[in-house]
Design a protein around this motif. Structure first.
Motif, PDB file in Angstrom:
ATOM      1  N   LEU A  84      61.549 -10.907-143.712  1.00 57.79           N
ATOM      2  CA  LEU A  84      61.280 -10.033-142.576  1.00 57.79           C
ATOM      3  C   LEU A  84      60.008  -9.205-142.713  1.00 57.79           C
ATOM      4  O   LEU A  84      59.471  -9.536-144.187  1.00 57.79           O
ATOM      5  CB  LEU A  84      62.295  -9.043-142.662  1.00 57.79           C
ATOM      6  N   ILE A  85      59.754  -8.813-142.079  1.00 60.94           N
ATOM      7  CA  ILE A  85      58.695  -7.633-141.993  1.00 60.94           C
ATOM      8  C   ILE A  85      59.052  -6.254-141.511  1.00 60.94           C
ATOM      9  O   ILE A  85      59.811  -6.092-140.669  1.00 60.94           O
ATOM     10  CB  ILE A  85      57.251  -7.834-140.918  1.00 60.94           C
ATOM     11  N   LEU A  86      58.910  -5.378-142.374  1.00 57.96           N
ATOM     12  CA  LEU A  86      59.322  -3.825-142.003  1.00 57.96           C
ATOM     13  C   LEU A  86      58.182  -3.057-142.079  1.00 57.96           C
ATOM     14  O   LEU A  86      57.229  -2.985-142.908  1.00 57.96           O
ATOM     15  CB  LEU A  86      60.219  -3.643-143.399  1.00 57.96           C
ATOM     16  N   LEU A  87      58.057  -2.195-141.175  1.00 57.82           N
ATOM     17  CA  LEU A  87      57.151  -1.299-140.609  1.00 57.82           C
ATOM     18  C   LEU A  87      57.892   0.121-140.539  1.00 57.82           C
ATOM     19  O   LEU A  87      58.986   0.314-140.175  1.00 57.82           O
ATOM     20  CB  LEU A  87      56.278  -1.521-139.340  1.00 57.82           C
ATOM     21  N   PRO A  88      57.155   1.260-140.546  1.00 51.32           N
ATOM     22  CA  PRO A  88      57.878   2.332-140.810  1.00 51.32           C
ATOM     23  C   PRO A  88      58.603   2.391-139.162  1.00 51.32           C
ATOM     24  O   PRO A  88      59.783   3.266-139.050  1.00 51.32           O
ATOM     25  CB  PRO A  88      56.856   3.386-140.573  1.00 51.32           C
ATOM     26  N   ARG A 106      60.844  -6.619-138.015  1.00 57.02           N
ATOM     27  CA  ARG A 106      60.620  -7.959-137.450  1.00 57.02           C
ATOM     28  C   ARG A 106      61.356  -8.865-138.382  1.00 57.02           C
ATOM     29  O   ARG A 106      60.715  -9.436-139.065  1.00 57.02           O
ATOM     30  CB  ARG A 106      59.361  -8.157-137.393  1.00 57.02           C
ATOM     31  N   PRO A 107      62.626  -9.055-138.145  1.00 55.69           N
ATOM     32  CA  PRO A 107      63.381 -10.150-138.949  1.00 55.69           C
ATOM     33  C   PRO A 107      62.806 -11.405-138.393  1.00 55.69           C
ATOM     34  O   PRO A 107      62.535 -11.843-137.483  1.00 55.69           O
ATOM     35  CB  PRO A 107      64.604 -10.147-138.536  1.00 55.69           C
ATOM     36  N   GLY A 108      63.007 -12.615-139.376  1.00 57.50           N
ATOM     37  CA  GLY A 108      62.440 -13.946-139.372  1.00 57.50           C
ATOM     38  C   GLY A 108      61.086 -14.154-138.902  1.00 57.50           C
ATOM     39  O   GLY A 108      60.874 -15.160-138.108  1.00 57.50           O
ATOM     40  N   TRP A 109      60.238 -13.369-139.341  1.00 58.67           N
ATOM     41  CA  TRP A 109      58.727 -13.312-139.237  1.00 58.67           C
ATOM     42  C   TRP A 109      58.286 -15.000-139.558  1.00 58.67           C
ATOM     43  O   TRP A 109      57.225 -15.216-138.924  1.00 58.67           O
ATOM     44  CB  TRP A 109      57.949 -12.462-139.690  1.00 58.67           C
ATOM     45  N   ALA A 132      56.152  -7.188-146.228  1.00 59.60           N
ATOM     46  CA  ALA A 132      56.475  -8.613-145.723  1.00 59.60           C
ATOM     47  C   ALA A 132      57.193  -9.318-146.790  1.00 59.60           C
ATOM     48  O   ALA A 132      56.498  -9.464-147.763  1.00 59.60           O
ATOM     49  CB  ALA A 132      55.107  -9.284-145.227  1.00 59.60           C
ATOM     50  N   LEU A 133      58.529  -9.747-146.575  1.00 62.18           N
ATOM     51  CA  LEU A 133      59.004 -10.067-147.620  1.00 62.18           C
ATOM     52  C   LEU A 133      59.843 -11.681-147.411  1.00 62.18           C
ATOM     53  O   LEU A 133      60.088 -12.002-146.188  1.00 62.18           O
ATOM     54  CB  LEU A 133      60.518  -9.276-147.810  1.00 62.18           C
ATOM     55  N   LEU A 134      59.416 -12.297-148.827  1.00 66.70           N
ATOM     56  CA  LEU A 134      59.808 -13.800-148.545  1.00 66.70           C
ATOM     57  C   LEU A 134      61.145 -13.879-149.834  1.00 66.70           C
ATOM     58  O   LEU A 134      60.805 -13.405-150.832  1.00 66.70           O
ATOM     59  CB  LEU A 134      58.729 -14.455-149.091  1.00 66.70           C
TER      60      LEU A 134
END
Length: 124
Positions: A33-37, A41-44, A119-121
């Motif tokens: 996922l990508i996390l912004l404040p 965005r899951p599944g990026w 951005a998490l893997l």
């Protein structure tokens, strides 16, 4: 002594993490996922660090942030240098760290009002 005001109302924060998951605002996620404040965005990407491609990195370059924290799973692993190279000329900091460190660092920077993305893997 508190040295600064922390106003985190209305921003996305990591509220927990553990083996194979993170929680964003108390909602559990187990996929990249990508996390912004202001958005999640899951599944990026379905990539791992070893299979990251140019398209994945272009997504990160287009987020409109000043720093991207790339969480690489349970341990620190660097993507290919050619994938990381475009960030500096674009004026975007790219910090690579393990997933847990990325969560902690994101929370600090987001709480300070910085334009940051995590951005998490996840390990597979």
């Amino acid at each position: 002594m508190k040295l600064h005001i922390s106003n985190t109302a209305g921003i996305n924060l990591f509220t927990a993490y553990g083996e194979g998951y993170v929680a964003v605002n108390h909602e559990k996620h187990e996929q990249n996922l990508i996390l912004l404040p202001d958005s999640l965005r899951p599944g990026w990407s379905t990539a791992t660090v070893e299979t990251l491609g140019e398209a994945d990195m272009q997504t990160l370059l287009g987020l409109g942030v000043e720093i991207v924290l790339l969480g690489t799973g349970n341990r620190l692993r660097f993507p290919a240098g050619t994938l990381m190279r475009p960030f500096a000329p674009a004026g975007i900091g790219l910090e690579v760290m393990d997933l847990q460190a990325a969560c902690r660092t994101y929370n600090i920077l987001a709480s300070e009002g910085r334009q940051v993305a995590a951005a998490l893997l996840f390990d597979r």
